[in-house]
Design a protein around this motif. Structure first.
Motif, PDB file in Angstrom:
ATOM      1  N   MET A  64      -1.031   0.478  -7.098  1.00  0.00           N
ATOM      2  CA  MET A  64      -0.898   1.224  -5.841  1.00  0.00           C
ATOM      3  C   MET A  64       0.127   2.322  -6.135  1.00  0.00           C
ATOM      4  SD  MET A  64      -2.436  -0.617  -3.410  1.00  0.00           S
ATOM      5  CE  MET A  64      -3.015  -2.292  -3.323  1.00  0.00           C
ATOM      6  N   LEU A 106      -8.272   0.091  -1.648  1.00  0.00           N
ATOM      7  CA  LEU A 106      -8.133  -0.546  -2.955  1.00  0.00           C
ATOM      8  C   LEU A 106      -7.649  -1.997  -2.801  1.00  0.00           C
ATOM      9  CD1 LEU A 106      -8.018  -0.212  -6.091  1.00  0.00           C
ATOM     10  CD2 LEU A 106      -5.651   0.555  -5.806  1.00  0.00           C
ATOM     11  N   GLY A 124       3.071   1.535  -2.296  1.00  0.00           N
ATOM     12  CA  GLY A 124       3.308   1.682  -3.740  1.00  0.00           C
ATOM     13  C   GLY A 124       4.770   1.731  -4.123  1.00  0.00           C
ATOM     14  N   ASN A 158       4.407  -2.263  -8.797  1.00  0.00           N
ATOM     15  CA  ASN A 158       3.510  -1.104  -8.745  1.00  0.00           C
ATOM     16  C   ASN A 158       4.111   0.099  -9.466  1.00  0.00           C
ATOM     17  OD1 ASN A 158       1.135  -2.001  -7.417  1.00  0.00           O
ATOM     18  ND2 ASN A 158       2.316  -2.182  -5.519  1.00  0.00           N
ATOM     19  N   SER A 187       2.477   5.467  -5.017  1.00  0.00           N
ATOM     20  CA  SER A 187       3.158   6.019  -3.844  1.00  0.00           C
ATOM     21  C   SER A 187       2.317   7.134  -3.204  1.00  0.00           C
ATOM     22  CB  SER A 187       4.525   6.542  -4.307  1.00  0.00           C
ATOM     23  OG  SER A 187       5.225   7.058  -3.229  1.00  0.00           O
ATOM     24  N   ALA A 188       2.138   7.038  -1.906  1.00  0.00           N
ATOM     25  CA  ALA A 188       1.122   7.847  -1.223  1.00  0.00           C
ATOM     26  C   ALA A 188       1.336   9.361  -1.341  1.00  0.00           C
ATOM     27  CB  ALA A 188       1.054   7.432   0.249  1.00  0.00           C
ATOM     28  N   VAL A 213       0.811  -1.224   0.000  1.00  0.00           N
ATOM     29  CA  VAL A 213       0.000   0.000   0.000  1.00  0.00           C
ATOM     30  C   VAL A 213       0.846   1.277   0.000  1.00  0.00           C
ATOM     31  CG1 VAL A 213      -2.152  -0.970   0.867  1.00  0.00           C
ATOM     32  CG2 VAL A 213      -0.368  -0.359   2.503  1.00  0.00           C
ATOM     33  N   GLN A 268       0.455  10.639  -4.805  1.00  0.00           N
ATOM     34  CA  GLN A 268      -0.985  10.447  -4.985  1.00  0.00           C
ATOM     35  C   GLN A 268      -1.781  11.507  -4.209  1.00  0.00           C
ATOM     36  OE1 GLN A 268      -4.326   7.029  -4.243  1.00  0.00           O
ATOM     37  NE2 GLN A 268      -2.242   6.451  -3.929  1.00  0.00           N
ATOM     38  N   GLN A 323      -6.392   5.246   1.123  1.00  0.00           N
ATOM     39  CA  GLN A 323      -7.029   4.984  -0.165  1.00  0.00           C
ATOM     40  C   GLN A 323      -6.443   3.700  -0.787  1.00  0.00           C
ATOM     41  OE1 GLN A 323      -6.396   8.239  -2.893  1.00  0.00           O
ATOM     42  NE2 GLN A 323      -8.535   8.204  -3.528  1.00  0.00           N
ATOM     43  N   ASN A 324      -5.137   3.548  -0.700  1.00  0.00           N
ATOM     44  CA  ASN A 324      -4.497   2.329  -1.222  1.00  0.00           C
ATOM     45  C   ASN A 324      -4.942   1.097  -0.431  1.00  0.00           C
ATOM     46  OD1 ASN A 324      -3.068   3.470  -3.304  1.00  0.00           O
ATOM     47  ND2 ASN A 324      -1.161   3.676  -2.166  1.00  0.00           N
ATOM     48  N   THR A 325      -5.105   1.259   0.872  1.00  0.00           N
ATOM     49  CA  THR A 325      -5.535   0.117   1.701  1.00  0.00           C
ATOM     50  C   THR A 325      -6.945  -0.317   1.303  1.00  0.00           C
ATOM     51  OG1 THR A 325      -4.183   0.997   3.484  1.00  0.00           O
ATOM     52  CG2 THR A 325      -5.786  -0.684   4.092  1.00  0.00           C
TER      53      THR A 325
END
Ligand code: NDP
Length: 292
Positions: free
Chosen positions: A136, A285, A120, A125, A138-139, A118, A142, A281-283
């Motif tokens: 995913m 997803l 990313g 990814n 990278s937070a 998550v 994103q 958000q990634n979690t």
């Protein structure tokens, strides 16, 4: 000058995530579960992990933290990564960076199942992101995309300068903004410590994303009138006028640059909260993919 309030924007994003989590639970799917792995006792890392845990709970994502001593060796950490890869209860996990010097970061990241990555950071990814495939992301980059969208910042055809080429911020940011996308289609220049005549480049930028890890590096004379400034950096600098003896600052000399900027992110309260919301958000997803 308009302040880009990352706290408010992240709250909006977290509300959207919470609504999606509630839908999963209504459909009898378990709440997403995020795990953080923390090696050693770096105070900044502890603070980040605590914030991520708190934010997870605020949107209905369950979370747990594995706290390992600084002397943990690479194999022990790899064993935990393999365990988490297999654990069906875990939708996503992060290994908080930085890791102690005796552990090879690439080896750890590469061992993570990319579907649970998550942060990313896994090559799969990163590759998918470059190709524009679902991934995913990278937070931090994103979160910045979401912030640009929230403030309706036009990126199409604009000159964007990204300062810093790290794998987790600068490089993915430059790729994402040059992609064919709603928040993209920009002409991006990626600068680093070997860039010559940096000021000449930044002076032409419509949007500057500063992620170099140097306190208050970007000064007013490096910025054109009306530029959009995104400050990723976060530093504690000594300040005897403050009760705590320090203040937080970014990679941008905020007071002077703000006078020329059309939009600017503050530190704290800018990119930081967006990074955490993007991780959630990634979690979400990962949990949705896991439930398929
Ligand atoms: P890194 O230290 O990994 O990378 C820094 C980059 O900046 C490198 O590419 C380096 O160039 C470049 N650089 C350093 N000095 C200069 C200079 N004088 N001129 C031009 N380029 C320079 O940093 P990160 O990307 O991990 O982090 C950057 C900052 O963002 C840090 O302050 C970090 O704490 C913060 N951060 C904040 C987050 C948030 O959520 N708010 C999330 C992640 C990071 P070279 O490659 O040539 O060495």
């Amino acid at each position: 000058m308009k302040l880009m309030d990352g706290k408010a924007a992240s709250e909006k994003l977290k509300k959207e995530i919470a609504a999606e989590v509630a839908k999963l639970i209504d459909a009898d799917i378990k709440a997403p579960h995020l795990v953080a792995v923390l090696v050693g006792d770096d105070p900044a890392s502890q603070t980040y992990v605590n914030s991520k845990e708190k934010a997870s709970h605020s949107v209905g994502i369950t979370s747990s933290v594995y706290r390992l001593p600084a002397k943990t060796n690479e194999q022990e950490l790899l064993d935990l990564v393999h365990f988490l890869n297999k654990d069906e209860e875990v939708d996503g996990f992060i290994v908080q960076l930085p890791l102690p010097k005796h552990i090879n970061v690439e080896r750890i990241i590469n061992a993570i199942d990319y579907r649970k990555d998550v942060d990313g950071f896994h090559p799969m990814n990163v590759g998918k992101m470059v190709l524009g495939e679902p991934a995913m992301i990278s937070a931090t980059p994103q979160g910045i995309l979401y912030l640009l969208k929230t403030y309706k910042i036009q990126t199409k055809g604009k000159n964007v300068v990204v300062l810093g080429r790290s794998n987790i911020v600068g490089t993915p940011m430059s790729i994402l903004l040059s992609r064919k996308a709603e928040i993209g289609d920009a002409t991006v220049t990626l600068c680093h410590s070997r860039t010559e005549n940096l000021s000449k480049i930044t002076q032409k930028a419509d949007i500057i994303i500063a992620a170099i890890g140097q306190p208050e590096f970007l000064k007013a004379d490096m910025v054109k009138e009306g530029a959009v400034i995104i400050d990723v950096g976060i530093h504690r600098v000594d300040d005897t006028t403050k009760e705590k003896g320090y203040r937080l600052t970014g990679d941008v000399a905020f007071d002077e640059v703000a006078k020329k900027a059309s939009f600017i992110t503050p530190v704290p309260g800018g990119v930081g909260p967006m990074t955490i919301a993007a991780l959630l958000q990634n979690t979400l997803l990962a949990a949705k993919n896991n439930a398929k």
